[in-house]
Design a protein around this motif. Structure first.
Motif, PDB file in Angstrom:
ATOM      1  N   TYR A  30       0.834  -1.203   0.000  1.00 56.76           N
ATOM      2  CA  TYR A  30       0.000   0.000   0.000  1.00 56.76           C
ATOM      3  C   TYR A  30       0.869   1.253   0.000  1.00 56.76           C
ATOM      4  CZ  TYR A  30      -3.726   3.239   1.181  1.00 56.76           C
ATOM      5  OH  TYR A  30      -4.610   4.284   1.151  1.00 56.76           O
ATOM      6  N   ASN A  31       1.926   1.245   0.799  1.00 53.55           N
ATOM      7  CA  ASN A  31       2.809   2.412   0.874  1.00 53.55           C
ATOM      8  C   ASN A  31       3.661   2.595  -0.382  1.00 53.55           C
ATOM      9  OD1 ASN A  31       2.456   3.844   3.479  1.00 53.55           O
ATOM     10  ND2 ASN A  31       2.787   1.801   4.276  1.00 53.55           N
ATOM     11  N   LEU A  32       3.901   1.532  -1.103  1.00 53.87           N
ATOM     12  CA  LEU A  32       4.694   1.630  -2.335  1.00 53.87           C
ATOM     13  C   LEU A  32       3.822   1.808  -3.581  1.00 53.87           C
ATOM     14  CD1 LEU A  32       7.372  -1.169  -1.731  1.00 53.87           C
ATOM     15  CD2 LEU A  32       7.697   1.318  -1.588  1.00 53.87           C
ATOM     16  N   LEU A  56      12.570  -8.655   6.919  1.00 53.02           N
ATOM     17  CA  LEU A  56      12.163  -9.985   6.457  1.00 53.02           C
ATOM     18  C   LEU A  56      11.036  -9.924   5.444  1.00 53.02           C
ATOM     19  CD1 LEU A  56      12.305 -11.975   9.832  1.00 53.02           C
ATOM     20  CD2 LEU A  56      13.856 -12.218   7.869  1.00 53.02           C
ATOM     21  N   GLN A  57      10.075  -9.053   5.679  1.00 49.16           N
ATOM     22  CA  GLN A  57       8.943  -8.936   4.757  1.00 49.16           C
ATOM     23  C   GLN A  57       9.379  -8.346   3.420  1.00 49.16           C
ATOM     24  OE1 GLN A  57       5.591 -10.217   5.776  1.00 49.16           O
ATOM     25  NE2 GLN A  57       7.307 -11.103   6.889  1.00 49.16           N
ATOM     26  N   LEU A  58      10.263  -7.356   3.457  1.00 48.89           N
ATOM     27  CA  LEU A  58      10.796  -6.788   2.215  1.00 48.89           C
ATOM     28  C   LEU A  58      11.561  -7.844   1.433  1.00 48.89           C
ATOM     29  CD1 LEU A  58      12.005  -3.312   3.501  1.00 48.89           C
ATOM     30  CD2 LEU A  58      10.190  -3.709   1.825  1.00 48.89           C
ATOM     31  N   LYS A  59      12.364  -8.620   2.133  1.00 47.11           N
ATOM     32  CA  LYS A  59      13.149  -9.678   1.484  1.00 47.11           C
ATOM     33  C   LYS A  59      12.229 -10.695   0.807  1.00 47.11           C
ATOM     34  CE  LYS A  59      16.663 -13.168   2.347  1.00 47.11           C
ATOM     35  NZ  LYS A  59      17.488 -13.861   3.316  1.00 47.11           N
ATOM     36  N   LYS A  68      10.920  -4.406  -6.082  1.00 47.54           N
ATOM     37  CA  LYS A  68      12.305  -4.332  -6.552  1.00 47.54           C
ATOM     38  C   LYS A  68      13.122  -3.579  -5.516  1.00 47.54           C
ATOM     39  CE  LYS A  68      13.030  -1.344  -9.781  1.00 47.54           C
ATOM     40  NZ  LYS A  68      13.106  -0.583 -11.017  1.00 47.54           N
ATOM     41  N   ARG A  69      14.308  -4.109  -5.237  1.00 43.63           N
ATOM     42  CA  ARG A  69      15.254  -3.465  -4.320  1.00 43.63           C
ATOM     43  C   ARG A  69      16.410  -2.962  -5.172  1.00 43.63           C
ATOM     44  NH1 ARG A  69      20.008  -4.896  -1.297  1.00 43.63           N
ATOM     45  NH2 ARG A  69      19.949  -3.968   0.782  1.00 43.63           N
ATOM     46  N   GLU A  70      16.607  -1.659  -5.170  1.00 40.83           N
ATOM     47  CA  GLU A  70      17.671  -1.069  -5.973  1.00 40.83           C
ATOM     48  C   GLU A  70      18.691  -0.398  -5.060  1.00 40.83           C
ATOM     49  OE1 GLU A  70      18.101   1.484 -10.080  1.00 40.83           O
ATOM     50  OE2 GLU A  70      16.161   1.393  -9.078  1.00 40.83           O
ATOM     51  N   VAL A  71      19.950  -0.789  -5.221  1.00 40.35           N
ATOM     52  CA  VAL A  71      21.036  -0.261  -4.393  1.00 40.35           C
ATOM     53  C   VAL A  71      21.847   0.719  -5.235  1.00 40.35           C
ATOM     54  CG1 VAL A  71      23.057  -0.830  -3.006  1.00 40.35           C
ATOM     55  CG2 VAL A  71      21.142  -2.429  -3.112  1.00 40.35           C
ATOM     56  N   LEU A  84       7.515  -1.075  -6.566  1.00 39.76           N
ATOM     57  CA  LEU A  84       6.778  -2.207  -7.110  1.00 39.76           C
ATOM     58  C   LEU A  84       7.348  -2.595  -8.467  1.00 39.76           C
ATOM     59  CD1 LEU A  84       3.083  -1.190  -6.359  1.00 39.76           C
ATOM     60  CD2 LEU A  84       4.433  -2.915  -5.186  1.00 39.76           C
ATOM     61  N   THR A  85       7.417  -3.890  -8.723  1.00 36.55           N
ATOM     62  CA  THR A  85       7.770  -4.366 -10.057  1.00 36.55           C
ATOM     63  C   THR A  85       6.507  -4.303 -10.912  1.00 36.55           C
ATOM     64  OG1 THR A  85       7.199  -6.650  -9.515  1.00 36.55           O
ATOM     65  CG2 THR A  85       9.502  -5.968  -9.133  1.00 36.55           C
ATOM     66  N   ASP A  86       6.642  -4.556 -12.201  1.00 33.41           N
ATOM     67  CA  ASP A  86       5.445  -4.619 -13.052  1.00 33.41           C
ATOM     68  C   ASP A  86       4.513  -5.727 -12.563  1.00 33.41           C
ATOM     69  OD1 ASP A  86       6.271  -2.497 -14.629  1.00 33.41           O
ATOM     70  OD2 ASP A  86       7.166  -3.784 -16.177  1.00 33.41           O
ATOM     71  N   PHE A  87       5.093  -6.852 -12.149  1.00 35.58           N
ATOM     72  CA  PHE A  87       4.301  -7.950 -11.589  1.00 35.58           C
ATOM     73  C   PHE A  87       3.600  -7.488 -10.308  1.00 35.58           C
ATOM     74  CE2 PHE A  87       4.473 -12.096  -9.074  1.00 35.58           C
ATOM     75  CZ  PHE A  87       3.317 -12.614  -9.641  1.00 35.58           C
ATOM     76  N   GLY A  88       4.307  -6.762  -9.461  1.00 36.52           N
ATOM     77  CA  GLY A  88       3.732  -6.245  -8.222  1.00 36.52           C
ATOM     78  C   GLY A  88       2.598  -5.259  -8.480  1.00 36.52           C
ATOM     79  N   LYS A  89       2.714  -4.489  -9.540  1.00 34.06           N
ATOM     80  CA  LYS A  89       1.662  -3.515  -9.880  1.00 34.06           C
ATOM     81  C   LYS A  89       0.353  -4.196 -10.242  1.00 34.06           C
ATOM     82  CE  LYS A  89       4.857   0.098 -11.233  1.00 34.06           C
ATOM     83  NZ  LYS A  89       5.470   0.843 -12.335  1.00 34.06           N
TER      84      LYS A  89
END
Length: 111
Positions: A30-32, A56-59, A68-71, A84-89
């Motif tokens: 929801y926040n993302l 843990l939940q993010l992982k 997506k995690r971008e460093v 969110l990834t396209d799949f997550g969207k």
């Protein structure tokens, strides 16, 4: 049987809940939903979640391909952003329905 990422589920709804179920995953999504956030920004929006639980939940959501995690290594300290990834969207309509239902229950004070 339904399977996803090597896990078996008895029905399609349990597969969905296996991916987004729990107290914090839907809150993260929801926040993302409208923006990319850094870890600390997410923590501020979800002040009652522990650091360990959030990590843990993010992982788990990253492993499932939902976020997506971008460093960014440009300069210390490291900058890590989540989005969110396209799949997550594809979950956004579902997350909005869950949020709307929660608001309905809160407004009606259903016990």
């Amino acid at each position: 049987m339904y399977s996803f990422k090597g896990k078996e589920y008895p029905c399609c709804s349990s597969l969905t809940m296996g991916i987004i179920g729990g107290k914090w995953k839907t809150a993260i999504l929801y926040n993302l939903r409208n923006e990319t956030l850094r870890y600390n920004e997410l923590r501020k929006k979800m002040s009652t979640v522990t650091e360990r639980t959030l990590s843990l939940q993010l992982k788990a959501l990253v492993e499932d391909g939902i976020i997506k995690r971008e460093v960014f290594y440009s300069k210390p300290p490291l900058k890590v952003e989540y989005s969110l990834t396209d799949f997550g969207k594809t979950l956004l309509p579902l997350i909005q329905l869950v949020a709307d239902w929660g608001a309905f229950v809160h407004e009606k004070k259903i016990k």
